[in-house]
Motif scaffolding. Structure first.
Motif, PDB file in Angstrom:
ATOM      1  N   ASN A   1       0.800  -1.218   0.000  1.00 15.91           N
ATOM      2  CA  ASN A   1       0.000   0.000   0.000  1.00 15.91           C
ATOM      3  C   ASN A   1       0.844   1.285   0.000  1.00 15.91           C
ATOM      4  O   ASN A   1       0.743   2.097  -0.915  1.00 15.91           O
ATOM      5  CB  ASN A   1      -0.981  -0.080   1.179  1.00 15.91           C
ATOM      6  CG  ASN A   1      -1.604   1.226   1.554  1.00 15.91           C
ATOM      7  OD1 ASN A   1      -2.163   1.928   0.726  1.00 15.91           O
ATOM      8  ND2 ASN A   1      -1.505   1.564   2.824  1.00 15.91           N
ATOM      9  N   PRO A   2       1.702   1.514   1.009  1.00 13.63           N
ATOM     10  CA  PRO A   2       2.439   2.777   0.988  1.00 13.63           C
ATOM     11  C   PRO A   2       3.478   2.852  -0.131  1.00 13.63           C
ATOM     12  O   PRO A   2       3.812   3.951  -0.581  1.00 13.63           O
ATOM     13  CB  PRO A   2       3.100   2.852   2.366  1.00 13.63           C
ATOM     14  CG  PRO A   2       3.084   1.469   2.890  1.00 13.63           C
ATOM     15  CD  PRO A   2       1.948   0.753   2.230  1.00 13.63           C
ATOM     16  N   ASP A   3       3.960   1.696  -0.586  1.00 11.61           N
ATOM     17  CA  ASP A   3       4.910   1.715  -1.692  1.00 11.61           C
ATOM     18  C   ASP A   3       4.223   2.201  -2.967  1.00 11.61           C
ATOM     19  O   ASP A   3       4.800   2.958  -3.744  1.00 11.61           O
ATOM     20  CB  ASP A   3       5.534   0.337  -1.887  1.00 11.61           C
ATOM     21  CG  ASP A   3       6.804   0.379  -2.720  1.00 11.61           C
ATOM     22  OD1 ASP A   3       7.573   1.365  -2.591  1.00 11.61           O
ATOM     23  OD2 ASP A   3       7.032  -0.558  -3.494  1.00 11.61           O
ATOM     24  N   LEU A   4       2.971   1.778  -3.188  1.00 11.14           N
ATOM     25  CA  LEU A   4       2.210   2.259  -4.347  1.00 11.14           C
ATOM     26  C   LEU A   4       1.839   3.733  -4.182  1.00 11.14           C
ATOM     27  O   LEU A   4       1.930   4.513  -5.133  1.00 11.14           O
ATOM     28  CB  LEU A   4       0.933   1.424  -4.529  1.00 11.14           C
ATOM     29  CG  LEU A   4       1.126  -0.020  -4.959  1.00 11.14           C
ATOM     30  CD1 LEU A   4      -0.208  -0.760  -4.930  1.00 11.14           C
ATOM     31  CD2 LEU A   4       1.764  -0.096  -6.345  1.00 11.14           C
ATOM     32  N   LEU A   5       1.424   4.126  -2.975  1.00 13.93           N
ATOM     33  CA  LEU A   5       0.984   5.509  -2.764  1.00 13.93           C
ATOM     34  C   LEU A   5       2.130   6.521  -2.828  1.00 13.93           C
ATOM     35  O   LEU A   5       1.929   7.655  -3.248  1.00 13.93           O
ATOM     36  CB  LEU A   5       0.249   5.641  -1.432  1.00 13.93           C
ATOM     37  CG  LEU A   5      -1.141   5.010  -1.375  1.00 13.93           C
ATOM     38  CD1 LEU A   5      -1.715   5.136   0.029  1.00 13.93           C
ATOM     39  CD2 LEU A   5      -2.084   5.611  -2.410  1.00 13.93           C
ATOM     40  N   ARG A   6       3.334   6.114  -2.434  1.00 14.01           N
ATOM     41  CA  ARG A   6       4.431   7.094  -2.420  1.00 14.01           C
ATOM     42  C   ARG A   6       4.904   7.475  -3.811  1.00 14.01           C
ATOM     43  O   ARG A   6       5.652   8.440  -3.964  1.00 14.01           O
ATOM     44  CB  ARG A   6       5.594   6.629  -1.546  1.00 14.01           C
ATOM     45  CG  ARG A   6       6.379   5.460  -2.074  1.00 14.01           C
ATOM     46  CD  ARG A   6       7.472   5.096  -1.093  1.00 14.01           C
ATOM     47  NE  ARG A   6       8.137   3.872  -1.479  1.00 14.01           N
ATOM     48  CZ  ARG A   6       9.355   3.556  -1.106  1.00 14.01           C
ATOM     49  NH1 ARG A   6      10.046   4.366  -0.331  1.00 14.01           N
ATOM     50  NH2 ARG A   6       9.887   2.417  -1.479  1.00 14.01           N
ATOM     51  N   VAL A   7       4.465   6.756  -4.835  1.00  8.33           N
ATOM     52  CA  VAL A   7       4.752   7.157  -6.208  1.00  8.33           C
ATOM     53  C   VAL A   7       3.520   7.761  -6.888  1.00  8.33           C
ATOM     54  O   VAL A   7       3.543   8.047  -8.075  1.00  8.33           O
ATOM     55  CB  VAL A   7       5.333   5.985  -7.052  1.00  8.33           C
ATOM     56  CG1 VAL A   7       6.671   5.546  -6.481  1.00  8.33           C
ATOM     57  CG2 VAL A   7       4.348   4.824  -7.136  1.00  8.33           C
TER      58      VAL A   7
END
Length: 186
Positions: free
Chosen positions: A83-89
């Motif tokens: 989740n945060p890996d997708l959102l941080r981009v």
């Protein structure tokens, strides 16, 4: 003084969130009377991650584009690795996080979600904790990294993992009831 039962809280997430890190805060804060909305990149429902595979779906209330920061008292960022890996981009997600901080709103991030705080440029100089595997990322972003269940720095709350969820939610309630948090620039 604001009360939790009159507050509005936004959870920002996408697919691959740690199941308990979205559901526990959402359900506990709603049980305390808060209005809790889930925003996703496209306004569509999202699927969690539990254990070694995909978990349950979480209902979305709105898209990131439809969020009005002034309508909310707090932003909650669930972790999980995906989740945060997708959102941080996702430029819009990062801008939303930055906007909540800029508007002196409470921001609460657990597990891997501090990646979003790093990407938004708001970690430097703050006491923070996270899942152990991303603590070097926080250090490299200039945060003062600690290993405890909840760290709080100028209205930004961080916790390490699902084991910290009760303390995480308790701190969210406490901070919401204290009101807006003026921050020195990170």
């Amino acid at each position: 003084m604001p009360k939790i039962d009159t507050s509005k809280i936004l959870i920002l997430s996408t697919d691959g969130f740690e199941q308990s890190e979205l559901e526990f805060p959402r359900d506990q804060l709603r049980a305390k009377g808060a209005t809790v909305h889930v925003a996703t990149p496209d306004g569509e429902n999202i699927k969690g991650w539990e254990g070694d595979g995909w978990g349950r779906e979480a209902e979305a209330d709105l898209s990131i584009a439809d969020v009005k920061i002034e309508d909310y008292d707090c932003l909650v960022l669930p972790g999980g690795q995906i989740n945060p890996d997708l959102l941080r981009v996702n430029k819009d997600a990062v801008e939303l996080v930055r906007g909540f901080v800029k508007h002196d709103k409470i921001v609460a991030a657990i597990c891997h979600a501090p990646w979003l705080l790093i990407e938004a440029g708001v970690a430097e100089g703050r006491e923070m904790t996270s899942y152990h595997s991303i603590r070097t990322d926080l250090k490299n972003a200039g945060a003062n990294v600690v290993d405890k269940e909840v760290a709080i720095s100028n209205g930004i709350i961080t916790s390490r993992s699902p084991e910290d969820l009760k303390a995480f939610v308790s701190k969210i309630v406490e901070e919401v009831e204290e009101g807006e948090h003026e921050r020195s620039a990170a």
